[in-house]
Design an enzyme around this catalytic site. Structure first.
Site, PDB file in Angstrom:
ATOM      1  N   HIS A  70       0.847  -1.193   0.000  1.00  0.00           N
ATOM      2  CA  HIS A  70       0.000   0.000   0.000  1.00  0.00           C
ATOM      3  C   HIS A  70       0.881   1.240   0.000  1.00  0.00           C
ATOM      4  CE1 HIS A  70      -3.910   1.920   0.750  1.00  0.00           C
ATOM      5  NE2 HIS A  70      -3.269   2.734   1.581  1.00  0.00           N
ATOM      6  N   MET A 104     -11.733   4.578   5.629  1.00  0.00           N
ATOM      7  CA  MET A 104     -10.704   4.969   6.585  1.00  0.00           C
ATOM      8  C   MET A 104     -11.225   4.730   7.996  1.00  0.00           C
ATOM      9  SD  MET A 104      -8.076   5.846   4.850  1.00  0.00           S
ATOM     10  CE  MET A 104      -7.108   6.436   6.249  1.00  0.00           C
ATOM     11  N   MET A 119       0.505  11.789  -0.030  1.00  0.00           N
ATOM     12  CA  MET A 119      -0.115  12.933   0.638  1.00  0.00           C
ATOM     13  C   MET A 119       0.526  14.227   0.155  1.00  0.00           C
ATOM     14  SD  MET A 119      -0.492  11.429   4.519  1.00  0.00           S
ATOM     15  CE  MET A 119       1.075  10.563   4.640  1.00  0.00           C
TER      16      MET A 119
END
Length: 230
Positions: A48, A152, A52
């Protein structure tokens, strides 16, 4: 029905339902090749990659140079999670950089459909993501257009946060809707995942768990993944 969709359905049928995607965000970047090599030897399904931009979330991680390095060393498919504004500007570049899937936040766009379509046009899988304060029913109109949804279980932006327990009910609600429609859409969950809560998250209906600290901040990441899969 498109050829891509047929291929994905075939992939889904043969997929093991419980899978782990270690988040490279928690790795030791001074020894990135070694960290990735250890994951290659594990039963993790994917690697993963959290991207950001310091705008959509109050943190900055990495971009295309790290993607190139990961692609060089990883034998696991790269599962890219974009926590950025204007994801439409970058999704195709991440596809071209070797992503197996590219996910972006529903909150980051007024219309996710063109972005999902541009990712699919590259032959890459899609993932539509929401933060814990977004009603999961906002995902429902897009369940047939995306290959995965990512719920999330912490607020996006930083690793090492504690799992939000209410996420379990959110997972159950999305799983119920996916099953009602008989869709192959997968459910990912990301944030605060560890060996203690992984079983409950899987049992709630998740297919793929993203784990960072619980994998890379242990002495034996391979064993940590096994404990979460148990």
């Amino acid at each position: 029905m498109s050829n891509f969709y047929c291929i994905f359905v075939k992939f889904y049928v043969t997929l093991e339902m419980r899978q782990i995607a270690p988040s490279i965000l928690s790795a030791d970047f001074a020894h990135l090749a070694e960290e990735v090599t250890r994951i290659n030897a594990s039963n993790a399904a994917y690697l993963h990659v959290d991207v950001m931009d310091g705008v959509f979330v109050p943190n900055i991680s990495f971009g295309f140079p790290i993607m190139a390095a990961l692609k060089q060393y990883s034998t696991k498919p790269l599962d890219v999670h974009l926590m950025i504004t204007h994801p439409e500007r970058y999704v195709e570049r991440f596809c071209d950089a070797g992503a197996w899937s590219v996910g972006f936040h529903l909150e980051a766009t007024d219309d996710p459909l063109p972005i999902l379509q541009s990712i699919h046009a590259k032959g890459v899988r899609t993932c539509l993501t929401v933060n814990p304060d977004v009603d999961v029913q906002r995902l429902f109109p897009y369940l047939e257009q995306t290959d995965m949804v990512l719920l999330m279980s912490v607020f996006a932006g930083f690793g090492g946060q504690a799992f939000i327990p209410e996420t379990l009910d959110r997972i159950r609600l999305v799983r119920q809707e996916i099953d009602r429609r008989k869709l192959p859409t997968l459910i990912q969950v990301d944030g605060g995942i560890n060996a203690t809560n992984a079983g409950s998250v899987f049992d709630a209906g998740a297919d793929i768990l993203v784990a960072g600290h619980a994998v890379f901040r242990t002495k034996d990441p391979v064993a940590a993944i096994e404990r979460m899969l148990a």
